[in-house]
Design a protein around this motif. Structure first.
Motif, PDB file in Angstrom:
ATOM      1  N   CYS A  65       1.183  -1.321   0.142  1.00  0.00           N
ATOM      2  CA  CYS A  65      -0.034   0.290  -0.029  1.00  0.00           C
ATOM      3  C   CYS A  65       0.563   1.325   0.134  1.00  0.00           C
ATOM      4  O   CYS A  65       1.831   1.401   0.609  1.00  0.00           O
ATOM      5  CB  CYS A  65      -0.690   0.220   1.594  1.00  0.00           C
ATOM      6  SG  CYS A  65      -1.904  -1.356   1.723  1.00  0.00           S
ATOM      7  N   GLN A  88      -4.550  -7.978  -5.728  1.00  0.00           N
ATOM      8  CA  GLN A  88      -5.476  -6.734  -5.370  1.00  0.00           C
ATOM      9  C   GLN A  88      -4.835  -7.000  -3.680  1.00  0.00           C
ATOM     10  O   GLN A  88      -5.022  -7.750  -2.858  1.00  0.00           O
ATOM     11  CB  GLN A  88      -6.949  -6.828  -5.168  1.00  0.00           C
ATOM     12  CG  GLN A  88      -7.443  -6.344  -6.729  1.00  0.00           C
ATOM     13  CD  GLN A  88      -7.093  -4.841  -6.902  1.00  0.00           C
ATOM     14  OE1 GLN A  88      -6.319  -3.739  -6.972  1.00  0.00           O
ATOM     15  NE2 GLN A  88      -8.836  -4.220  -6.340  1.00  0.00           N
ATOM     16  N   ASN A  89      -4.191  -5.594  -3.071  1.00  0.00           N
ATOM     17  CA  ASN A  89      -4.478  -6.007  -1.375  1.00  0.00           C
ATOM     18  C   ASN A  89      -5.263  -5.412  -0.805  1.00  0.00           C
ATOM     19  O   ASN A  89      -5.567  -4.314  -0.644  1.00  0.00           O
ATOM     20  CB  ASN A  89      -3.008  -5.243  -1.294  1.00  0.00           C
ATOM     21  CG  ASN A  89      -2.479  -5.454   0.302  1.00  0.00           C
ATOM     22  OD1 ASN A  89      -3.054  -5.617   0.636  1.00  0.00           O
ATOM     23  ND2 ASN A  89      -1.162  -4.803   0.420  1.00  0.00           N
ATOM     24  N   CYS A  92      -5.082  -2.096   1.537  1.00  0.00           N
ATOM     25  CA  CYS A  92      -5.202  -1.389   1.111  1.00  0.00           C
ATOM     26  C   CYS A  92      -6.310  -0.832   1.300  1.00  0.00           C
ATOM     27  O   CYS A  92      -6.173   1.455   1.196  1.00  0.00           O
ATOM     28  CB  CYS A  92      -4.302  -1.178  -0.789  1.00  0.00           C
ATOM     29  SG  CYS A  92      -2.549  -1.225  -0.661  1.00  0.00           S
TER      30      CYS A  92
END
Length: 128
Positions: A65, A88-89, A92
């Protein structure tokens, strides 16, 4: 009037190689005017990875992030352009980023010094 020689020098993928790998926070220097490293105990240290294409990953292998757009070493800059798809994290979505676009980095053997913003402190990492 021409400005010869003012073009930013680019860091090549080969020059990025010493930075590639997994890194663990070892010490922090809280501000530029404080010339003293404060050791970070391993249990409190965070980990990250610099991938071959400059992408910054967190300890779980997900995109970090607030990651930078550029890595800079000396007067050379490397634009981070992912060479493969990134997951995708979910963390974040919970973070408000006030990060700098460029990380200034200096590597000496297995030690990496990173400064994130002008006037901010520096972090020292050791290669894992």
């Amino acid at each position: 009037m021409s400005l010869v020689g003012c073009k930013e020098k680019k860091l090549s993928p080969e020059e990025l190689q010493p930075f590639v790998g997994k890194w663990r926070l070892d010490a922090v220097e809280p501000a530029k005017d404080v010339k003293r490293w404060e050791i970070v105990p391993p249990k409190n240290a965070y980990l990250f990875e610099i991938r071959y294409d400059g992408v910054i990953l967190d300890a779980n292998g997900l995109p970090a992030c607030c990651a930078p757009k550029y890595l800079k070493s000396g007067k050379k800059v490397f634009l981070i352009e992912p060479k493969e798809a990134l997951m995708q994290n979910p963390q974040c979505a919970l973070v408000s980023c006030l990060a700098c676009d460029t990380w200034n980095m200096d590597v000496q053997g297995d030690t990496l010094i990173v400064s994130y913003c002008e006037g901010s402190g520096r972090n020292r990492f050791v290669k894992m």
